[in-house]
Design a protein around this motif. Structure first.
Motif, PDB file in Angstrom:
ATOM      1  N   VAL A   1      45.025 -34.466 -20.847  1.00 58.31           N
ATOM      2  CA  VAL A   1      43.792 -34.111 -21.565  1.00 58.31           C
ATOM      3  C   VAL A   1      43.057 -33.080 -20.717  1.00 58.31           C
ATOM      4  O   VAL A   1      42.694 -33.345 -19.578  1.00 58.31           O
ATOM      5  N   PHE A   2      42.852 -31.890 -21.279  1.00 57.69           N
ATOM      6  CA  PHE A   2      42.234 -30.796 -20.528  1.00 57.69           C
ATOM      7  C   PHE A   2      40.855 -30.462 -21.079  1.00 57.69           C
ATOM      8  O   PHE A   2      40.699 -30.143 -22.260  1.00 57.69           O
ATOM      9  N   PHE A   3      39.830 -30.514 -20.187  1.00 60.16           N
ATOM     10  CA  PHE A   3      38.471 -30.122 -20.547  1.00 60.16           C
ATOM     11  C   PHE A   3      38.172 -28.756 -19.931  1.00 60.16           C
ATOM     12  O   PHE A   3      38.238 -28.592 -18.711  1.00 60.16           O
ATOM     13  N   HIS A   4      37.849 -27.790 -20.783  1.00 62.10           N
ATOM     14  CA  HIS A   4      37.624 -26.423 -20.327  1.00 62.10           C
ATOM     15  C   HIS A   4      36.309 -26.293 -19.573  1.00 62.10           C
ATOM     16  O   HIS A   4      35.403 -27.127 -19.678  1.00 62.10           O
ATOM     17  N   GLY A   5      36.195 -25.216 -18.808  1.00 62.42           N
ATOM     18  CA  GLY A   5      34.969 -24.903 -18.094  1.00 62.42           C
ATOM     19  C   GLY A   5      34.061 -24.011 -18.924  1.00 62.42           C
ATOM     20  O   GLY A   5      34.327 -23.731 -20.091  1.00 62.42           O
ATOM     21  N   GLY A   6      32.981 -23.542 -18.282  1.00 62.69           N
ATOM     22  CA  GLY A   6      32.039 -22.677 -18.968  1.00 62.69           C
ATOM     23  C   GLY A   6      30.599 -23.069 -18.727  1.00 62.69           C
ATOM     24  O   GLY A   6      29.710 -22.732 -19.527  1.00 62.69           O
TER      25      GLY A   6
ATOM     26  N   ARG B   1      50.870 -43.089 -19.722  1.00 65.90           N
ATOM     27  CA  ARG B   1      50.855 -42.052 -18.684  1.00 65.90           C
ATOM     28  C   ARG B   1      49.948 -40.917 -19.143  1.00 65.90           C
ATOM     29  O   ARG B   1      50.395 -39.884 -19.612  1.00 65.90           O
ATOM     30  N   VAL B   2      48.656 -41.143 -19.016  1.00 67.20           N
ATOM     31  CA  VAL B   2      47.653 -40.160 -19.423  1.00 67.20           C
ATOM     32  C   VAL B   2      46.947 -39.633 -18.174  1.00 67.20           C
ATOM     33  O   VAL B   2      46.587 -40.400 -17.283  1.00 67.20           O
ATOM     34  N   PHE B   3      46.775 -38.319 -18.130  1.00 67.60           N
ATOM     35  CA  PHE B   3      46.097 -37.676 -17.009  1.00 67.60           C
ATOM     36  C   PHE B   3      44.976 -36.803 -17.562  1.00 67.60           C
ATOM     37  O   PHE B   3      45.163 -36.100 -18.558  1.00 67.60           O
ATOM     38  N   VAL B   4      43.825 -36.861 -16.923  1.00 66.90           N
ATOM     39  CA  VAL B   4      42.664 -36.079 -17.354  1.00 66.90           C
ATOM     40  C   VAL B   4      42.466 -34.927 -16.379  1.00 66.90           C
ATOM     41  O   VAL B   4      42.359 -35.142 -15.166  1.00 66.90           O
ATOM     42  N   LEU B   5      42.430 -33.727 -16.918  1.00 59.48           N
ATOM     43  CA  LEU B   5      42.323 -32.507 -16.120  1.00 59.48           C
ATOM     44  C   LEU B   5      41.090 -31.739 -16.570  1.00 59.48           C
ATOM     45  O   LEU B   5      40.849 -31.582 -17.770  1.00 59.48           O
ATOM     46  N   GLY B   6      40.289 -31.257 -15.613  1.00 60.93           N
ATOM     47  CA  GLY B   6      39.096 -30.509 -15.969  1.00 60.93           C
ATOM     48  C   GLY B   6      38.867 -29.347 -15.037  1.00 60.93           C
ATOM     49  O   GLY B   6      39.110 -29.439 -13.833  1.00 60.93           O
ATOM     50  N   ASP B   7      38.402 -28.232 -15.602  1.00 56.14           N
ATOM     51  CA  ASP B   7      38.135 -27.016 -14.834  1.00 56.14           C
ATOM     52  C   ASP B   7      36.640 -26.746 -14.806  1.00 56.14           C
ATOM     53  O   ASP B   7      35.986 -26.736 -15.851  1.00 56.14           O
ATOM     54  N   SER B   8      36.071 -26.542 -13.600  1.00 57.71           N
ATOM     55  CA  SER B   8      34.667 -26.213 -13.432  1.00 57.71           C
ATOM     56  C   SER B   8      33.779 -27.290 -14.065  1.00 57.71           C
ATOM     57  O   SER B   8      33.839 -28.439 -13.665  1.00 57.71           O
ATOM     58  N   SER B   9      32.994 -26.959 -15.096  1.00 55.45           N
ATOM     59  CA  SER B   9      32.192 -27.996 -15.747  1.00 55.45           C
ATOM     60  C   SER B   9      33.093 -29.055 -16.368  1.00 55.45           C
ATOM     61  O   SER B   9      32.712 -30.228 -16.471  1.00 55.45           O
ATOM     62  N   GLY B  10      34.303 -28.651 -16.756  1.00 54.26           N
ATOM     63  CA  GLY B  10      35.280 -29.626 -17.243  1.00 54.26           C
ATOM     64  C   GLY B  10      35.695 -30.586 -16.146  1.00 54.26           C
ATOM     65  O   GLY B  10      36.029 -31.745 -16.408  1.00 54.26           O
ATOM     66  N   GLY B  11      35.676 -30.105 -14.886  1.00 54.81           N
ATOM     67  CA  GLY B  11      35.954 -30.977 -13.756  1.00 54.81           C
ATOM     68  C   GLY B  11      34.860 -32.012 -13.572  1.00 54.81           C
ATOM     69  O   GLY B  11      35.124 -33.155 -13.195  1.00 54.81           O
ATOM     70  N   ASN B  12      33.624 -31.600 -13.845  1.00 52.17           N
ATOM     71  CA  ASN B  12      32.509 -32.543 -13.814  1.00 52.17           C
ATOM     72  C   ASN B  12      32.709 -33.605 -14.893  1.00 52.17           C
ATOM     73  O   ASN B  12      32.477 -34.804 -14.657  1.00 52.17           O
TER      74      ASN B  12
ATOM     75  N   LEU C   1      40.620 -32.529 -10.756  1.00 52.42           N
ATOM     76  CA  LEU C   1      39.407 -31.716 -10.847  1.00 52.42           C
ATOM     77  C   LEU C   1      39.694 -30.345 -10.244  1.00 52.42           C
ATOM     78  O   LEU C   1      39.947 -30.223  -9.044  1.00 52.42           O
ATOM     79  N   LEU C   2      39.687 -29.299 -11.076  1.00 52.35           N
ATOM     80  CA  LEU C   2      39.965 -27.938 -10.630  1.00 52.35           C
ATOM     81  C   LEU C   2      38.654 -27.195 -10.401  1.00 52.35           C
ATOM     82  O   LEU C   2      37.971 -26.825 -11.357  1.00 52.35           O
ATOM     83  N   GLY C   3      38.297 -26.982  -9.141  1.00 56.58           N
ATOM     84  CA  GLY C   3      37.035 -26.304  -8.841  1.00 56.58           C
ATOM     85  C   GLY C   3      35.890 -26.922  -9.582  1.00 56.58           C
ATOM     86  O   GLY C   3      35.144 -26.216 -10.279  1.00 56.58           O
ATOM     87  N   PRO C   4      35.686 -28.240  -9.466  1.00 60.44           N
ATOM     88  CA  PRO C   4      34.668 -28.919 -10.279  1.00 60.44           C
ATOM     89  C   PRO C   4      33.263 -28.417  -9.970  1.00 60.44           C
ATOM     90  O   PRO C   4      32.938 -28.109  -8.827  1.00 60.44           O
ATOM     91  N   PHE C   5      32.461 -28.333 -11.021  1.00 56.11           N
ATOM     92  CA  PHE C   5      31.069 -27.896 -10.883  1.00 56.11           C
ATOM     93  C   PHE C   5      30.181 -29.116 -10.718  1.00 56.11           C
ATOM     94  O   PHE C   5      30.115 -29.982 -11.586  1.00 56.11           O
ATOM     95  N   PHE C   6      29.492 -29.184  -9.574  1.00 54.30           N
ATOM     96  CA  PHE C   6      28.522 -30.241  -9.332  1.00 54.30           C
ATOM     97  C   PHE C   6      27.216 -29.608  -8.856  1.00 54.30           C
ATOM     98  O   PHE C   6      27.224 -28.607  -8.139  1.00 54.30           O
TER      99      PHE C   6
END
Length: 232
Positions: free
Chosen positions: A84-89, A166-177, A203-208
């Motif tokens: 499951v991929f959550f986009h950034g922005g 076997r579910v993995f959650v992936l998020g980029d930037s704000s998606g990482g948050n 968490l790929l470069g998560p935004f915090f």
């Protein structure tokens, strides 16, 4: 709300791409969409994709990506894991349909031989947090319902089997948050998601951000993604 004769002022301006006016109106520039559409879409014949709605009340959609296989994989060892991929922005921009995110998910499905789920979520400032977090929970709930029902969506019924354990959650930037928020909410073995089992969060470069500066915020400021912009 100001009077009819009051001149509207720009209260917040995000690189000219998004403006919040003094009366609460949000103006979104078409420029960012035009820029993103210049990126060519992956058109490899190794992955199929389709859109599906996961939350009717808010008209929220997701995009599914599935690698093409000529074999009918049914045993646990060869069934497709779910990513499951959550986009950034910055919680304010982005969509599953943007070529940048589409191509990334396309490559994930092909290289990992996995079913990739890429949801949209409500964006700020029209929908302030925790709206995005609520939508991300709805995505996992939708996935759980698909697993419980045996796969209402025909993609879960045909071709390679799907391994909901076997579910993995992936998020980029704000998606990482967002991925972090889901990890706190559900962890790896929440009974709320049974039979879905989330095995990990990436968490790929998560935004915090918060009242206290993080180490990255204390460092040199980038030209475009600077502290003044992030603080907004």
């Amino acid at each position: 709300m100001g009077s009819l004769g009051e001149q509207l002022q720009v209260m917040e301006d995000c690189m000219g791409l998004l403006q919040l006016l003094s009366n609460g109106t949000v103006l979104r520039s078409q420029t960012i969409d035009l820029i993103t559409q210049q990126i060519p879409l992956n058109n490899h014949k190794t992955v199929l994709f389709k859109d599906s709605i996961y939350h009717k009340p808010n008209n929220l959609h997701l995009r599914l990506y599935k690698p093409i296989s000529t074999s009918n994989l049914t045993d646990t060892a060869t069934r497709l894991p779910v990513v499951v991929f959550f986009h950034g922005g910055g919680f304010c921009f982005g969509s599953r349909s943007w070529p940048l995110f589409h191509n990334f998910c396309h490559n994930l499905a092909s290289s990992l031989h996995a079913l990739v789920v890429a949801p949209d979520y409500r964006l700020a400032p029209e929908h302030r947090l925790p709206a995005a977090f609520e939508d991300s929970e709805a995505v996992l709930t939708w996935l759980r319902d698909e697993a419980v029902s045996g796969g209402v969506d025909h993609w879960f019924e045909s071709g390679p089997g799907v391994d909901f354990e076997r579910v993995f959650v992936l998020g980029d930037s704000s998606g990482g948050n967002i991925a972090h928020q889901l990890a706190v909410r559900f962890g790896s073995g929440s009974i709320d998601l049974k039979p879905v089992k989330v095995r990990g969060y990436v968490l790929l470069g998560p935004f915090f951000g918060g009242e206290e500066r993080t180490e990255s915020e204390d460092g040199p400021s980038e030209a475009s993604i600077n502290l003044d912009l992030l603080d907004k």
